[in-house]
Design an enzyme around this catalytic site. Structure first.
Site, short mmCIF file in Angstrom:
data_model
loop_
_atom_site.label_atom_id
_atom_site.label_comp_id
_atom_site.label_asym_id
_atom_site.label_seq_id
_atom_site.Cartn_x
_atom_site.Cartn_y
_atom_site.Cartn_z
CD GLU A 1 -0.73 0.79 3.58
OE1 GLU A 1 -1.21 1.89 3.25
OE2 GLU A 1 -0.63 0.43 4.76
CE LYS B 1 -6.13 7.32 6.19
NZ LYS B 1 -6.08 7.59 7.64
CB VAL C 1 -5.43 -1.58 4.58
CG1 VAL C 1 -5.88 -3.03 4.53
CG2 VAL C 1 -4.04 -1.48 5.22
CG ASP D 1 -12.31 6.80 13.71
OD1 ASP D 1 -12.29 6.04 12.72
OD2 ASP D 1 -11.45 7.69 13.89
CB SER E 1 -10.26 1.30 9.96
OG SER E 1 -9.66 1.30 8.68
CB ALA E 2 -13.13 1.75 5.25
CG ASP E 3 -7.97 -0.50 6.66
OD1 ASP E 3 -8.29 0.15 5.64
OD2 ASP E 3 -6.92 -0.27 7.30
CE LYS F 1 -2.39 2.26 11.62
NZ LYS F 1 -2.50 1.58 10.33
N1 PSU Z 1 0.34 0.42 8.45
C1 PSU Z 1 1.36 1.18 8.92
N2 PSU Z 1 1.22 2.55 8.85
C2 PSU Z 1 0.10 3.14 8.27
C3 PSU Z 1 -0.95 2.33 7.77
C4 PSU Z 1 -0.78 0.98 7.88
O1 PSU Z 1 2.36 0.66 9.44
O2 PSU Z 1 0.04 4.38 8.21
C5 PSU Z 1 -2.19 3.00 7.14
C6 PSU Z 1 -2.93 2.02 6.24
O3 PSU Z 1 -3.07 2.63 4.96
C7 PSU Z 1 -4.30 1.85 6.87
C8 PSU Z 1 -4.48 3.21 7.50
O4 PSU Z 1 -5.31 1.52 5.96
O5 PSU Z 1 -3.19 3.43 8.09
C9 PSU Z 1 -5.62 3.21 8.50
O6 PSU Z 1 -6.22 4.47 8.49
P1 PSU Z 1 -7.66 4.71 9.20
O7 PSU Z 1 -7.40 4.35 10.64
O8 PSU Z 1 -7.95 6.17 8.99
O9 PSU Z 1 -8.63 3.81 8.53
MN MN Z 2 -11.21 6.35 10.85
#
Ligand code: PSU
Ligand code: MN
Length: 300
Positions: free
Chosen positions: A25, A86, A106, A138, A140-142, A159
């Site tokens: 990604e 993003k 992701v 909140d 994530s769409a992941d 994370k």
């Molecule tokens: N893995 C990492 N660092 C990152 C990400 C993943 O080590 O920054 C990114 C990925 O693109 C993941 C995003 O989809 O963080 C998640 O963002 P959000 O929480 O806004 O969905």
């Molecule tokens: Mn989010």
């Protein structure tokens, strides 16, 4: 209308020869790590995939086209782009129809990988349910992408800035297999252990590839999450990182939506004097190597 999908010369050649390909990604490059370590890491991750016998396809949107595999100069340009967009599932179609440039999360990378015929994808850590999600909503769409797009994602868990028990619950509700790799415990990104049992465990790339194929055979949509613990030599123990995560979360008041994850990663980078970045780099490389092994098994 043809699909705005472009392959790098390396990925086009791999496709012609039916070689194993690993998707990577790009949000981790533009929003997850500072310059110049972001570019150095992206290049090292690509090389780790090659050294393991597969071909890397870093995915991003450039001028309204999905690129599966970035030519070296495109990668270098993207890594230096300030305020890059993003792009997640919600943004992808508009990004392409409007001709934008942006980095894929992701979720969006999974969609693009699937369109490009790539079934294996390595990242650092997926997004998940944020702490306090009962108030902010909140999530994530992941997680929803893993439930609907058939790509096996290798990550060091979700994370650790997130609410990991809630993240596991949502993944279970959505029917996403969460597979601890050579581990009975869910890893916590910078740390090997989270205190939470991994719902499933596998010890080889062969098993992971078999399960991916079986899911397709059953007609079940969605992919799988392979939770690969950071190497012991590179981990930050949970006792060390937990108070730092909590401090970063306190500093994040007023930050919302897409900014939350990048803000927290950058704040934790500063609070650890850069140690969190070194761990992040090590875990991504480790995930790339495992993803290459899985891709090779899938190509068999
Ligand atoms: N893995 C990492 N660092 C990152 C990400 C993943 O080590 O920054 C990114 C990925 O693109 C993941 C995003 O989809 O963080 C998640 O963002 P959000 O929480 O806004 O969905
Ligand atoms: Mn989010």
């Amino acid at each position: 209308m043809t699909l705005p999908l472009t392959f790098s010369s390396e990925v086009a050649a791999a496709r012609a020869r039916n070689q194993p390909i690993v998707a990577l990604e790009s949000t981790i490059i533009t929003h997850g790590m500072p310059w110049p370590q972001n570019l150095e890491t992206a290049q090292a991750v690509e090389q780790a995939v090659r050294d393991a016998g597969a071909v890397p396809a870093t995915i991003a949107c450039l001028d309204g086209h999905i690129h599966a595999g970035l030519e070296p100069d495109y990668l270098a340009t993207l890594a230096q782009t300030q305020n890059a967009r993003k792009i997640s599932r919600a943004d992808l179609a508009v990004c392409l129809s409007e001709g934008w440039t942006g980095a894929t999360t992701v979720a969006a990378t999974m969609i693009c990988a699937h369109l490009a015929g790539i079934g294996t994808f390595a990242t650092g850590g997926i997004g998940g349910v944020h702490r306090g999600a009962e108030l902010t909503f909140d999530i994530s769409a992941d997680l929803y992408e893993l439930a609907q797009t058939p790509v096996t994602v290798v990550a060091a868990g979700a994370k650790a800035i997130l609410d990991l028990p809630k993240t596991l619950e949502v993944l279970e509700t959505l029917g996403v297999p969460v597979i601890g790799y050579q581990s009975d415990e869910l890893p916590a990104f910078w740390s090997r252990k989270s205190g939470l049992p991994a719902p499933l465990r596998m010890d080889s790339a062969v098993q992971i590839a078999d399960a991916h194929r079986m899911r397709a055979q059953l007609g079940l949509p969605g992919g799988q999450l392979v939770a690969n613990p950071i190497p012991a030599s590179a981990e930050i123990p949970a006792e060390t990182i937990t108070p730092i995560i909590e401090a970063a979360l306190r500093d994040a008041t007023g930050i919302s939506a897409k900014e939350v994850t990048p803000f927290l990663l950058s704040r934790i980078h500063d609070l650890t004097g850069g140690a969190s970045l070194q761990a992040n780099i090590a875990l991504v490389l480790n995930n790339a190597r495992l993803a290459a092994e899985i891709a090779k098994e899938m190509a068999r």
